[in-house]
Design an enzyme around this catalytic site. Sequence first.
Site, PDB file in Angstrom:
ATOM      1  N   ARG A  44       7.850  -2.739   4.490  1.00 49.25           N
ATOM      2  CA  ARG A  44       9.066  -1.833   4.107  1.00 49.25           C
ATOM      3  C   ARG A  44      10.384  -2.668   4.081  1.00 49.25           C
ATOM      4  O   ARG A  44      11.287  -2.571   3.024  1.00 49.25           O
ATOM      5  CB  ARG A  44       9.260  -0.214   4.670  1.00 49.25           C
ATOM      6  CG  ARG A  44      10.252   0.399   3.935  1.00 49.25           C
ATOM      7  CD  ARG A  44      10.201   1.596   4.464  1.00 49.25           C
ATOM      8  NE  ARG A  44      11.005   2.729   3.569  1.00 49.25           N
ATOM      9  CZ  ARG A  44      11.939   3.494   3.650  1.00 49.25           C
ATOM     10  NH1 ARG A  44      12.553   3.334   5.071  1.00 49.25           N
ATOM     11  NH2 ARG A  44      12.502   4.138   2.823  1.00 49.25           N
ATOM     12  N   HIS A  48      12.431  -3.590   0.559  1.00 46.58           N
ATOM     13  CA  HIS A  48      13.787  -3.119   0.537  1.00 46.58           C
ATOM     14  C   HIS A  48      14.688  -3.912   0.302  1.00 46.58           C
ATOM     15  O   HIS A  48      15.693  -4.041  -0.445  1.00 46.58           O
ATOM     16  CB  HIS A  48      14.284  -2.048   1.689  1.00 46.58           C
ATOM     17  CG  HIS A  48      13.868  -0.824   1.547  1.00 46.58           C
ATOM     18  ND1 HIS A  48      14.735   0.362   1.916  1.00 46.58           N
ATOM     19  CD2 HIS A  48      12.881  -0.070   0.817  1.00 46.58           C
ATOM     20  CE1 HIS A  48      14.129   1.459   1.501  1.00 46.58           C
ATOM     21  NE2 HIS A  48      12.935   1.205   0.776  1.00 46.58           N
ATOM     22  N   TRP A 188       1.200   9.376   5.056  1.00 44.54           N
ATOM     23  CA  TRP A 188       0.556   9.884   3.799  1.00 44.54           C
ATOM     24  C   TRP A 188      -1.064   9.824   3.922  1.00 44.54           C
ATOM     25  O   TRP A 188      -1.917  10.617   3.181  1.00 44.54           O
ATOM     26  CB  TRP A 188       0.611   8.697   2.691  1.00 44.54           C
ATOM     27  CG  TRP A 188       2.251   8.642   2.249  1.00 44.54           C
ATOM     28  CD1 TRP A 188       2.586   9.349   1.246  1.00 44.54           C
ATOM     29  CD2 TRP A 188       3.472   8.032   2.610  1.00 44.54           C
ATOM     30  NE1 TRP A 188       3.999   9.118   1.022  1.00 44.54           N
ATOM     31  CE2 TRP A 188       4.386   8.358   1.976  1.00 44.54           C
ATOM     32  CE3 TRP A 188       3.380   7.100   3.789  1.00 44.54           C
ATOM     33  CZ2 TRP A 188       5.762   7.755   2.080  1.00 44.54           C
ATOM     34  CZ3 TRP A 188       4.815   6.767   4.067  1.00 44.54           C
ATOM     35  CH2 TRP A 188       5.832   6.947   3.270  1.00 44.54           C
TER      36      TRP A 188
HETATM   37 FE1  DDH Z   1       8.270   3.840   0.390  1.00 45.11          FE
HETATM   38  N1  DDH Z   1       9.141   5.324   1.647  1.00 45.11           N
HETATM   39  N2  DDH Z   1       9.009   4.464  -1.204  1.00 45.11           N
HETATM   40  N3  DDH Z   1       7.519   2.168  -0.649  1.00 45.11           N
HETATM   41  N4  DDH Z   1       7.450   2.839   2.031  1.00 45.11           N
HETATM   42  C1  DDH Z   1       8.884   5.284   2.933  1.00 45.11           C
HETATM   43  C2  DDH Z   1       8.276   4.585   3.810  1.00 45.11           C
HETATM   44  C3  DDH Z   1       7.526   3.606   3.279  1.00 45.11           C
HETATM   45  C4  DDH Z   1       9.676   5.595  -1.229  1.00 45.11           C
HETATM   46  C5  DDH Z   1      10.306   6.566  -0.328  1.00 45.11           C
HETATM   47  C6  DDH Z   1       9.959   6.172   1.210  1.00 45.11           C
HETATM   48  C7  DDH Z   1       7.777   2.029  -2.050  1.00 45.11           C
HETATM   49  C8  DDH Z   1       8.126   2.989  -2.880  1.00 45.11           C
HETATM   50  C9  DDH Z   1       8.847   4.159  -2.441  1.00 45.11           C
HETATM   51  C10 DDH Z   1       6.909   1.828   2.362  1.00 45.11           C
HETATM   52  C11 DDH Z   1       6.513   0.782   1.033  1.00 45.11           C
HETATM   53  C12 DDH Z   1       6.907   1.220  -0.190  1.00 45.11           C
HETATM   54  C13 DDH Z   1       9.510   6.230   3.322  1.00 45.11           C
HETATM   55  C14 DDH Z   1       9.867   6.897   4.925  1.00 45.11           C
HETATM   56  C15 DDH Z   1      10.389   7.158   2.089  1.00 45.11           C
HETATM   57  C16 DDH Z   1      11.162   8.204   2.205  1.00 45.11           C
HETATM   58  C17 DDH Z   1      10.950   5.926   5.496  1.00 45.11           C
HETATM   59  C18 DDH Z   1      11.135   6.583   6.884  1.00 45.11           C
HETATM   60  O1  DDH Z   1      11.519   7.731   7.014  1.00 45.11           O
HETATM   61  O2  DDH Z   1      11.020   5.742   7.806  1.00 45.11           O
HETATM   62  C19 DDH Z   1      10.239   6.063  -2.608  1.00 45.11           C
HETATM   63  C20 DDH Z   1      10.827   7.121  -3.138  1.00 45.11           C
HETATM   64  C21 DDH Z   1       9.242   5.188  -3.336  1.00 45.11           C
HETATM   65  C22 DDH Z   1       9.311   4.992  -4.894  1.00 45.11           C
HETATM   66  O3  DDH Z   1      10.066   5.681  -5.492  1.00 45.11           O
HETATM   67  C23 DDH Z   1       8.216   4.456  -5.529  1.00 45.11           C
HETATM   68  C24 DDH Z   1       7.130   0.773  -2.361  1.00 45.11           C
HETATM   69  C25 DDH Z   1       7.207   0.294  -3.880  1.00 45.11           C
HETATM   70  C26 DDH Z   1       6.653   0.103  -1.210  1.00 45.11           C
HETATM   71  C27 DDH Z   1       6.029  -1.332  -1.134  1.00 45.11           C
HETATM   72  O4  DDH Z   1       6.244  -1.618   0.022  1.00 45.11           O
HETATM   73  C28 DDH Z   1       5.609  -1.942  -2.073  1.00 45.11           C
HETATM   74  C29 DDH Z   1       6.042   1.627   3.371  1.00 45.11           C
HETATM   75  C30 DDH Z   1       5.029   0.462   3.963  1.00 45.11           C
HETATM   76  C31 DDH Z   1       6.568   2.619   4.209  1.00 45.11           C
HETATM   77  C32 DDH Z   1       6.380   2.994   5.690  1.00 45.11           C
HETATM   78  C33 DDH Z   1       7.409   2.507   6.579  1.00 45.11           C
HETATM   79  C34 DDH Z   1       7.243   2.764   8.320  1.00 45.11           C
HETATM   80  O5  DDH Z   1       8.279   2.656   8.823  1.00 45.11           O
HETATM   81  O6  DDH Z   1       6.096   3.411   8.611  1.00 45.11           O
END
Ligand code: DDH
Length: 308
Positions: A44, A48, A188
């Site tokens: 993540r 980001h 998930w």
């Molecule tokens: Fe995500 N993401 N993401 N995400 N994401 C969250 C956690 C993680 C959205 C929202 C959230 C991608 C796209 C989207 C990962 C990878 C990727 C969380 C929770 C939210 C909310 C955060 C928290 O509370 O800690 C949304 C909305 C989108 C979208 O619009 C498509 C993408 C493109 C990626 C990527 O890596 C390519 C990952 C990994 C996590 C888990 C993090 C953790 O600490 O565990």
Amino acid sequence: MPQDAPAPGAAPTAEQLEPVKAAVRALLHQPEYDDGSAGPVLVRLAWHSAGTYCKETNTGGSNGAGMRYEKEGGDPANAGLQHARAFLEPVKSQFPFISYADLWTLAATVAVAEMGGPAVPWQGGRTDYADDAKVPPRGRLPDGAQGADHLRFIFYRMGFSDQEIVALSGAHNLGRCHGDRSGFEGKWVNNPTRFSNQYFKLLLKFEGEWKKTTLANGLQQFVYVDEDLAAGEEGEGEKEEGLMMLPTDMSLISDPKFRAWVEKYAADQDLFFRDFAAVFAKLLELGIQRDAQGRVANEENVEDGYRS
Ligand code: DDH
């Protein structure tokens, strides 16, 4: 010139990166943290750092490691990513030659591979901004409470297609939502430290059973709880927490164009792995212009990076 550090002005070679990657591998196992792995939050962090890119203005992207500054690091969208940065700090101290921008993106590729995912092509050479002048404005990252139009608005800005949006979203096979970070709660998939196409399978498998719930903070998400499992485990310590989907995740099956790709990736893990590797590599390269040596064309004020 020591063999383990790049020559001045040059990006690290594959050989020089090996010990860096080994150090990242060694820190992934974190028994006290979340589901026992630093992997998901590292993925993540890279996403980001790169997902601020705007193709029209050619601003944002993973170069610069702007999240070290309050302007970007303090964005509520980045809440929790300080844990990821802290996990990597000892690696940066051990290998000062690697820029933060390279380390954050490289670490995600190491994490994906270690968690059973595909090898993501990665190129080094990013440099770190010396101040926050070029840090992109807040508000460029997606909001999980929204739907398909928002996804297209955010990801088209970076130059991605519908297929690429779905492939990228497959990263939600990993990790979880934290109430004290995003406000959403839960994971998930059942094994959130194993990279797979399970997320796509579950979106479809429990279609019609995902229940919209409103959390105490007012946010809405979708949950699936296996009633038998939940009842069976009551009072026995570990509570079955069920699985969750964000409204944005659900839009991948309600929007017909996205859905076609969800179905393909649910049916064919190899296809998903291939497409994910390609699109994640593209994400990490957004906004990066390289010279013939693979160095990133950058502004002069580089303080910490390959030109220092
Ligand atoms: Fe995500 N993401 N993401 N995400 N994401 C969250 C956690 C993680 C959205 C929202 C959230 C991608 C796209 C989207 C990962 C990878 C990727 C969380 C929770 C939210 C909310 C955060 C928290 O509370 O800690 C949304 C909305 C989108 C979208 O619009 C498509 C993408 C493109 C990626 C990527 O890596 C390519 C990952 C990994 C996590 C888990 C993090 C953790 O600490 O565990």
